[in-house]
Design a protein around this motif. Structure first.
Motif, short mmCIF file in Angstrom:
data_model
loop_
_atom_site.label_atom_id
_atom_site.label_comp_id
_atom_site.label_asym_id
_atom_site.label_seq_id
_atom_site.Cartn_x
_atom_site.Cartn_y
_atom_site.Cartn_z
N PHE A 1 0.81 -1.22 0.00
CA PHE A 1 0.00 0.00 0.00
C PHE A 1 0.84 1.27 0.00
O PHE A 1 1.81 1.38 0.75
N SER A 2 0.46 2.20 -0.84
CA SER A 2 1.19 3.46 -0.99
C SER A 2 0.98 4.34 0.24
O SER A 2 -0.12 4.41 0.78
N PRO A 3 2.02 5.06 0.68
CA PRO A 3 1.86 5.96 1.83
C PRO A 3 0.82 7.06 1.57
O PRO A 3 0.28 7.63 2.51
N LEU A 4 0.54 7.32 0.30
CA LEU A 4 -0.40 8.40 -0.02
C LEU A 4 -1.84 8.05 0.35
O LEU A 4 -2.71 8.91 0.34
N LEU A 5 -2.09 6.77 0.68
CA LEU A 5 -3.45 6.38 1.06
C LEU A 5 -3.75 6.75 2.51
O LEU A 5 -4.89 6.66 2.95
N PHE A 6 -2.70 7.14 3.26
CA PHE A 6 -2.87 7.29 4.70
C PHE A 6 -2.62 8.71 5.18
O PHE A 6 -1.77 9.40 4.67
N GLU A 7 -3.40 9.11 6.19
CA GLU A 7 -3.14 10.43 6.76
C GLU A 7 -2.39 10.32 8.08
O GLU A 7 -1.87 11.31 8.58
N GLY A 8 -2.36 9.15 8.64
CA GLY A 8 -1.62 8.98 9.89
C GLY A 8 -0.98 7.61 9.92
O GLY A 8 -1.53 6.63 9.41
N MET A 9 0.23 7.55 10.45
CA MET A 9 0.93 6.27 10.54
C MET A 9 1.62 6.22 11.89
O MET A 9 2.26 7.19 12.29
N LEU A 10 1.46 5.12 12.56
CA LEU A 10 2.11 4.96 13.84
C LEU A 10 3.00 3.74 13.78
O LEU A 10 2.56 2.68 13.36
N PHE A 11 4.24 3.93 14.12
CA PHE A 11 5.19 2.83 14.12
C PHE A 11 5.63 2.61 15.55
O PHE A 11 6.24 3.49 16.14
N SER A 12 5.26 1.49 16.10
CA SER A 12 5.67 1.22 17.47
C SER A 12 6.74 0.16 17.46
O SER A 12 6.56 -0.92 16.91
N THR A 13 7.86 0.49 18.09
CA THR A 13 8.98 -0.45 18.13
C THR A 13 8.94 -1.29 19.41
O THR A 13 9.89 -1.97 19.73
N GLY A 14 7.82 -1.18 20.13
CA GLY A 14 7.67 -2.02 21.32
C GLY A 14 6.77 -1.40 22.36
O GLY A 14 6.50 -0.21 22.33
N GLY A 15 6.29 -2.22 23.28
CA GLY A 15 5.51 -1.73 24.40
C GLY A 15 4.18 -1.11 24.01
O GLY A 15 3.67 -0.24 24.69
N TYR A 16 3.60 -1.56 22.90
CA TYR A 16 2.40 -0.90 22.39
C TYR A 16 1.11 -1.27 23.12
O TYR A 16 1.10 -2.13 24.01
N SER A 17 0.04 -0.60 22.70
CA SER A 17 -1.27 -0.68 23.34
C SER A 17 -1.86 -2.09 23.36
O SER A 17 -1.60 -2.90 22.47
N ALA A 18 -2.68 -2.34 24.37
CA ALA A 18 -3.34 -3.64 24.52
C ALA A 18 -4.31 -3.92 23.38
O ALA A 18 -4.78 -5.04 23.20
N GLU A 19 -4.61 -2.87 22.60
CA GLU A 19 -5.51 -3.05 21.46
C GLU A 19 -4.90 -4.01 20.43
O GLU A 19 -5.62 -4.62 19.65
N TYR A 20 -3.58 -4.09 20.41
CA TYR A 20 -2.91 -4.90 19.39
C TYR A 20 -2.24 -6.12 19.98
O TYR A 20 -1.57 -6.04 21.00
N GLY A 21 -2.43 -7.23 19.30
CA GLY A 21 -1.82 -8.46 19.76
C GLY A 21 -1.25 -9.24 18.60
O GLY A 21 -1.24 -8.77 17.46
N GLN A 22 -0.76 -10.44 18.89
CA GLN A 22 -0.22 -11.33 17.87
C GLN A 22 0.96 -10.71 17.13
O GLN A 22 1.12 -10.88 15.92
N ALA A 23 1.77 -9.95 17.85
CA ALA A 23 2.98 -9.39 17.26
C ALA A 23 4.02 -9.34 18.38
O ALA A 23 3.78 -8.72 19.40
N LEU A 24 5.15 -10.00 18.16
CA LEU A 24 6.14 -10.09 19.23
C LEU A 24 6.97 -8.83 19.38
O LEU A 24 7.46 -8.53 20.46
N SER A 25 7.15 -8.09 18.28
CA SER A 25 8.10 -6.98 18.33
C SER A 25 7.47 -5.62 18.12
O SER A 25 7.79 -4.68 18.81
N SER A 26 6.59 -5.52 17.14
CA SER A 26 6.28 -4.18 16.65
C SER A 26 4.94 -4.17 15.92
O SER A 26 4.49 -5.19 15.40
N ILE A 27 4.32 -3.00 15.90
CA ILE A 27 3.12 -2.85 15.08
C ILE A 27 3.22 -1.56 14.27
O ILE A 27 3.88 -0.60 14.68
N ILE A 28 2.54 -1.57 13.14
CA ILE A 28 2.38 -0.36 12.34
C ILE A 28 0.89 -0.15 12.18
O ILE A 28 0.18 -1.04 11.70
#
Lengths: 218, 709
Positions: free
Chosen positions: B193-220
């Motif tokens: 997906f092209s970055p132009l489709l998005f108005e906001g991007m969050l890159f978490s390199t760890g310790g992210y919100s409980a909303e996200y799971g099934q990822a050992l290291s990081s979420i975008i």
């Protein structure tokens, strides 16, 4: 007797409310004059405060809200810090939104909206430019649709074109005819009342004069 | 009549009463004067503005009980009632600061946010789209911030010593099951997906919100653009293909379409290719977005996309020393619909559903392999806004995944398949204890029908403002992730892999300058291990792996010092070791480089109406295993260096706006070696021959002409 009494009360009340209206108009005019003399952040804040007080009392009139927001937008142009600028613009936006609920079809409110966006752009020109310029153009189109003779819409359009790089279809040559058109609209413009927006003629004349000078220099 | 006269008279007399005044001073909680505060009586036009020292004098014209109001941007309104007969002498008012997103402390541990909403964001959406080394890829752009390791042959994100699969991507809160184009070994891929489709991007390199799971290291977490306001149409001509986009708007709705066709035939002729293409790689990418505003605050977002990616080559299989025909045909459908609305002033509701379908056909000589991944994600989230100090959210999600792989060999057919239903629930609270101190705590529990076990992972993070422009924040969390499809398909009775993160972060931000330093520690357990690669025996797979990763990261961004110039420097140090896959010992994995440095420099030149970006990236040597030597992972590659640049020229062409964009990667033409492939058998001298793993296209330039109508 009773009838006479009731009529008298009626007359008195209408006289009283006339008097109140007069106070409102007088206060508005005073504040508009004060705003026109403003040039610093503190001045603009004082004007915004005055209009905000009127807006809170006269919650069915769009003009005081318009001027509150207008004062804040003018104030924002004097602020250099991005976060501070955004906060002031948030306040201006709140008042535009409230005014639009009162008068959804008011062309001047769309002009003001278009006037606000360039200040948002200044916080982060590269990141915000595209988005807010699009929104500003859209607001101007709506302003013109609601009142094709609103001279301020044409004046703002001319400034947008002038500030756009020549490579993208902007530049001084392109702006001059628009300034002329705006000026023509200003010649025929009569505000609905003494407290309706009536700014822009002088700055248009000034901008046109400068643009002509600059073109002559080249 | 007499009554009226009385009223009239009393009105006149009241205005003849001597004017009273109320004097005072407006201060904030730190005893600093509040300048420009609006001081007035409720229901009256009359009022005044506090001066540069916060002082005011308010004239009082009417009698009786009055209500004084004092308001100022960024503060709560102050109210005070008094009687005109007893006006206080000198009123000292302390205004309470509103907890405001811009000023209050924000938890920044492990988070890089991009967008234009807040000035406090680290990168803007434009930055992501315009970073030279990224070549228009979201993941490439995030590779220029700390926390990532450069792995040139993959093109995916490797975060803090973790594998690429440990990073998950979400769109409007919903999982993107296959965010990258399917890949052939050692040919780098990129995001769909092209970055132009998005108005906001969050890159978490760890310790992210409980909303996200099934990822050992990081979420975008990507947020798609909202309701479009302007009709737009654009046509792009590229040296690698063509694209078209159209936006159509109505009062409450908008529809956007993008379509791209990419064919690298011209490029392969121009720049050559290290690969032996039978036919040049082709790619079709199309997206459709629909947005509709519902009521005052509701928004429905629908996204649909289709991609087709084809490669056909002669594959020089170095380890087996044979030449093979290799064909990849990857077809992907991804669609989602999400809805957000305010139920009332307190409750915000978000819900969505996503559908992902991917089929990969891989033909290797006589073998034909067909892999189908089918996923549905359903999610609901409610947020209670409470007040500015305390918010909480809770949600539930269900993810159904079906995997099917059929391997057709001339002699036999093997079918591997499994299905999994994953149920997740989460609760998280944001507590703004004061403008200086914030805490976020919550947890997530998950149940997987395949793993047959429910698990709980706590999350905790917080931030403390140490000064006007600086703050310290921390994050902690535990994370679970199911093993990869390649292992579950053989053995569906495996356990989840686990990790825990500890992160400490210091940030200083003043206007357009930002400095960040972050340290972290990550531990892994139950990592997947196997006896031999590609084993078809379920008992060959275990959860006996473990590992750890720690590091230090620095980030400096400065958009002030040089006119029209913005630059950022990222440095990451990582020390990671793990035992996983078929590693005989715990060691630094092949993808992990200890030092990564990235420099991004951008400059806008108004006179040329052009924008330039130069990036430089360097990564320290990576380990690889040389079977000719004793020991394991005992060898190191050379340093990685890359200089890339791009230039964007805004112009006017054919009576319309036009953009000319040029991207050049690896300007110096350096051959970066990412590792080595070894022959599986010894040559006549008793040596395992080796071949360097390099980028198939060492250097390339892409030219784009985009016309906007």
């Amino acid at each position: 007797m009773m009838k006479v009494f009731l009529i008298s009360i009626g007359v008195f009340i209408s006289l009283f409310s006339r008097a109140n209206d007069d106070v409102y108009l007088q206060k508005m005019q005073q504040s508009i004059e004060q705003l026109n003399r403003s040039s610093t952040i503190v001045h603009y804040q004082t004007s915004a405060n005055a209009f905000e007080r009127i807006s809170r009392v006269e919650s069915d009139k769009w003009q005081p809200m318009y001027y509150t927001a207008y004062s804040y937008v003018l104030m924002s142009f004097q602020i250099s810090d991005g976060d501070e600028k955004d906060k002031v613009l948030d306040r201006a936006q709140e008042w535009i939104d409230t005014a639009q609920k009162v008068a959804p079809d008011e062309s001047e409110l769309y002009v003001l909206q278009a006037f606000l966006y360039p200040s948002r752009i200044m916080v982060d020109p590269v990141g915000r430019g595209m988005k807010y310029m699009g929104m500003a153009n859209k607001a101007l189109a709506q302003a013109k649709q609601l009142n094709p003779d609103n001279p301020r819409a044409y004046y703002l359009e001319a400034t947008f074109i002038q500030n756009m790089p020549a490579a993208m279809g902007g530049g001084i040559e392109k702006a001059v005819p628009l300034y002329k058109l705006a000026l023509e609209k200003f010649q025929h413009f009569v505000p609905d009342s003494v407290i309706d927006p009536n700014w822009g003629k002088q700055v248009t004349q000034e901008a046109l004069r400068k643009a002509n000078d600059e073109m002559a220099m080249e | 009549m007499r009554f009226l006269v009385f009223i009239l008279l009393s009105l006149i007399t009241s205005s003849l009463v001597a004017q009273l005044s109320l004097k005072g001073r407006v201060l904030d909680m730190k005893h600093k004067p509040v300048i420009g505060a609006n001081v007035y009586l409720k229901g009256s036009y009359e009022g005044t503005t506090s001066d540069l020292e916060g002082y005011f004098e308010l004239l009082i014209n009417s009698k009786g009980i009055q209500e004084l109001k004092i308001s100022s941007i960024g503060f709560h309104v102050f109210s005070y009632s008094f009687h005109s007969d007893s006006i206080p002498d000198e009123l000292k008012v302390h205004l309470k600061e509103k907890i405001n997103e811009l000023e209050s402390v924000v938890i920044t541990a492990g988070t890089f946010e991009a967008g234009d909403k807040k000035q406090s964001m680290v990168l803007s959406a434009f930055d992501v789209a315009s970073t030279a080394s990224a070549q228009g890829d979201i993941y490439g752009a995030f590779n220029s911030v700390p926390g990532t390791q450069k792995v040139g042959e993959e093109g995916r994100l490797f975060v803090r010593g973790g594998e690429s699969y440990e990073t998950k991507t979400f769109m409007d809160g919903l999982l993107i099951a296959n965010p990258f184009y399917s890949q052939l070994a050692n040919i780098p891929t990129r995001g769909r997906f092209s970055p132009l489709l998005f108005e906001g991007m969050l890159f978490s390199t760890g310790g992210y919100s409980a909303e996200y799971g099934q990822a050992l290291s990081s979420i975008i977490a990507l947020k798609t653009t909202g309701l479009q306001l302007e009709d737009k149409r654009s046509l792009s001509l590229m040296s690698v293909g063509a694209g078209f986009s159209e936006v159509k708007t109505w009062r409450r709705s908008s529809v956007s379409f993008t379509g791209d066709y990419i064919n690298s035939a011209f490029h392969n002729k121009m720049f050559g290719s290290g690969l032996d293409w039978q036919s040049d790689p082709k790619l079709i990418n199309s997206t459709l977005m629909f947005r509709h505003k519902v009521g005052e605050s509701g928004l429905v977002k629908t996204f649909a996309s289709f991609q087709l990616n084809q490669m056909d080559m002669r594959y020089h299989n170095f380890s087996e020393q044979v030449e093979q025909n290799l064909i990849l045909d990857d077809r992907n459908v991804y669609a989602n619909t999400s809805f957000t609305d305010m139920l009332n002033e307190k409750w915000m509701f978000q819900g969505g559903i996503a559908y992902a379908y991917n089929v990969d056909r891989l033909d290797l000589d006589e073998m034909a392999m067909r892999t189908t991944n089918n996923g549905q994600h359903l999610k609901f989230k409610a947020t209670h806004l409470g007040n500015a100090r305390f918010k909480w959210k809770a949600g539930v999600e269900w993810y159904a995944h079906h995997y099917n792989q059929s391997i057709n060999l001339p002699s036999e057919q093997v079918i591997l398949q499994y299905g999994n239903n994953q149920l997740g629930t989460f609760v998280e609270a944001d507590w703004q204890i004061s403008p200086k101190l914030a805490l976020r705590f919550g947890g997530r529990s998950e149940y997987s029908s395949l793993i047959g076990q429910s698990q709980f992972s706590p999350r905790l993070s917080g931030a403390f403002k140490t000064g006007q422009n600086s703050q310290v924040s921390f994050a902690y969390g535990t994370f679970f992730q199911n093993p990869q499809e390649d292992y579950l398909k053989v053995n569906p009775n495996l356990q989840t892999e686990r990790s825990s993160h500890y992160i400490l972060n210091y940030q200083y931000k003043h206007e357009n300058k930002l400095f960040r330093v972050e340290v972290y520690n990550k531990t892994y357990s139950q990592l997947l291990t196997f006896d031999t690669p590609f084993s078809m025996k379920p008992e060959a797979y275990h959860n006996n792996g473990y590992g750890s990763s720690q590091g230090l990261e620095l980030f400096w961004r400065d958009g002030d010092t040089f006119k029209n110039t913005d630059y950022w420097i990222s440095y990451s140090y990582n020390d990671s070791k793990r035992l996983y896959r078929d590693y005989p010992v715990e060691t630094t994995p092949a993808y992990a480089s200890a030092h990564n440095l990235s420099l991004v420099w951008k400059r806008f030149v108004p006179a040329l109406s052009s924008f330039f970006c130069v990036t430089y990236a360097v990564a320290s040597p990576r380990p690889y295993h040389d079977p000719n030597l004793s020991g394991y992972m005992q060898s190191r590659t050379n340093f990685y260096h890359d200089i890339s640049l791009n230039a964007t020229y805004l112009t006017h062409m054919l009576n319309t706006e036009a953009v000319i964009h040029l991207m050049v990667n690896n300007v110096t033409g350096r051959t970066n070696i990412y590792g080595y492939e070894f022959s599986s058998t010894q040559n006549k001298n008793g040596v395992y021959d080796r071949k360097a793993i390099v980028s198939p296209i060492r250097q390339q330039a892409v030219l784009v002409l985009m016309l906007m109508f």
